[in-house]
Write an enzyme that holds these catalytic residues in place. Structure first.
Site, PDB file in Angstrom:
ATOM      1  NE  ARG A  72      44.939  30.853  34.361  1.00 58.74           N
ATOM      2  CZ  ARG A  72      46.188  30.402  34.477  1.00 58.74           C
ATOM      3  NH1 ARG A  72      46.436  29.105  34.275  1.00 58.74           N
ATOM      4  NH2 ARG A  72      47.177  31.204  34.797  1.00 58.74           N
TER       5      ARG A  72
ATOM      6  CG  HIS B 264      50.274  33.690  38.669  1.00 59.01           C
ATOM      7  ND1 HIS B 264      49.898  34.191  39.889  1.00 59.01           N
ATOM      8  CD2 HIS B 264      49.132  33.635  37.926  1.00 59.01           C
ATOM      9  CE1 HIS B 264      48.607  34.434  39.887  1.00 59.01           C
ATOM     10  NE2 HIS B 264      48.119  34.100  38.712  1.00 59.01           N
TER      11      HIS B 264
ATOM     12  CG  HIS C 107      39.392  34.300  38.286  1.00 64.12           C
ATOM     13  ND1 HIS C 107      40.102  33.423  37.491  1.00 64.12           N
ATOM     14  CD2 HIS C 107      40.256  35.294  38.592  1.00 64.12           C
ATOM     15  CE1 HIS C 107      41.326  33.868  37.319  1.00 64.12           C
ATOM     16  NE2 HIS C 107      41.452  35.004  37.977  1.00 64.12           N
TER      17      HIS C 107
ATOM     18  NE  ARG D 241      43.709  31.296  38.569  1.00 61.17           N
ATOM     19  CZ  ARG D 241      44.831  30.611  38.343  1.00 61.17           C
ATOM     20  NH1 ARG D 241      44.853  29.312  38.586  1.00 61.17           N
ATOM     21  NH2 ARG D 241      45.913  31.203  37.890  1.00 61.17           N
TER      22      ARG D 241
ATOM     23  CE1 TYR E  24      43.742  35.423  40.517  1.00 60.32           C
ATOM     24  CE2 TYR E  24      44.456  33.669  41.963  1.00 60.32           C
ATOM     25  CZ  TYR E  24      43.594  34.148  40.999  1.00 60.32           C
ATOM     26  OH  TYR E  24      42.599  33.355  40.524  1.00 60.32           O
TER      27      TYR E  24
ATOM     28  CE  LYS F 149      45.527  33.569  31.616  1.00 60.52           C
ATOM     29  NZ  LYS F 149      45.673  34.940  32.131  1.00 60.52           N
TER      30      LYS F 149
END
Length: 307
Positions: free
Chosen positions: A151, A271, A245, A248, A280, A176
């Site tokens: 990211r 994820h 992104h 990615r 994705y 995250k």
């Protein structure tokens, strides 16, 4: 509850998100904006209503207004999630008896799939060669994006302390919720990072820890990385606006197309749910189920013949 008490409650909630749940500053800032919208809408109710005065019909009316003002389904869902979490917290504090946001849903939205470069477009973007110092730095950044699926914030946060790991073919990042993950770094990216490190001291002072720095020798900002990548895409005449992104997503799509290993891609992307990886990587559910059935030990097991 006065406006000052409203603001104090919101601050306490945001502090808890940042300090106890360890959400990123970017996520906390998003919650703050969503709760500011809630406070503004609450202020339009008659009298001086506190948080406890909010009713489900008020929330539905607010959602309708925001949607009419142009807020999309995804943004509305995020806003409702922020409000719902805040009211859940107020309930634990004993400030409200019920959560008026429960049961209120955002308008359904079409699922937008992220765009990816084709393999040829990715090669075109990354095959550009230059002796310019900033281009050498950019090459290392773009190769890392595509090689490891990082990211934007993860890449910008890298320090020089990660160089031994990169030399060994991997990089550790905190994604995250501060979740640590280790992803591989390919040979092209390792070579590009090495080329940059050899030149980095021309910009970075000796005490600077950031791996990627700008002209002033300080950590390179997120926006500047986006602009430099957009510039490279334009110079290479790529047909779409190129952003981090997209690299990615291109990483995920190309690795999955080559390997078919959905779980490995999920792990490398960080994820929590396989459903996120499904969206994705442009896969429909039927293909996901086929991959899962081929990979899972119990799914592969043939049934015993009937006696």
């Amino acid at each position: 509850m006065s406006a000052a008490e409203h603001a104090a409650a919101v601050r306490r909630y945001l502090d808890e998100l940042a300090q106890q749940r360890r959400l990123s500053p970017h996520t906390v800032s998003g919650y703050q904006r969503d709760l500011a919208v809630l406070a503004r809408l609450l202020g339009e109710l008659p009298g001086e209503p506190g948080f406890a005065a909010l009713q489900p019909q008020h929330v539905r009316r607010f959602v309708g207004r925001l949607h009419a003002d142009g807020l999309g389904g995804r943004s509305l869902a995020r806003t409702l999630s922020a409000w719902r979490g805040f009211y859940r917290w107020l309930g634990r504090q004993g400030d409200v008896q019920r959560n008026p946001v429960d049961g209120v849903r955002a308008p359904k939205r079409p699922q937008a799939l992220p765009k990816a470069l084709s393999p040829d477009e990715a090669h075109c973007l990354l095959d550009a060669q230059s002796d310019d110092l900033l281009e050498i730095r950019d090459q290392a950044i773009f190769e890392l994006f595509y090689s490891s699926g990082l990211r934007l914030a993860e890449l910008a946060a890298l320090d020089v302390s990660c160089l031994p790991d990169i030399a060994d073919g991997e990089v550790r990042v905190r994604g995250k919720r501060s979740k640590l993950r280790i992803v591989p770094v390919g040979s092209k990216a390792r070579a590009a990072v090495t080329a940059w490190v050899e030149q980095r001291s021309r910009l970075a002072p000796a005490d600077e820890q950031a791996l990627f720095v700008g002209r002033r020798g300080q950590r390179l900002g997120l926006r500047m990385i986006q602009l430099r990548l957009q510039r490279r895409g334009l110079l290479q005449d790529l047909p779409a606006h190129v952003h981090p992104h997209m690299l990615r997503h291109s990483f995920a799509s190309h690795v999955l197309q080559s390997s078919g290993d959905l779980r490995a891609v999920q792990e490398m992307l960080g994820h929590a749910s396989i459903a996120s990886t499904q969206v994705y990587t442009h896969l429909d559910f039927q293909h996901l189920a086929k991959v899962y059935d081929q990979a899972h030990p119990r799914a592969r097991r043939k049934p015993e013949p009937a006696s």
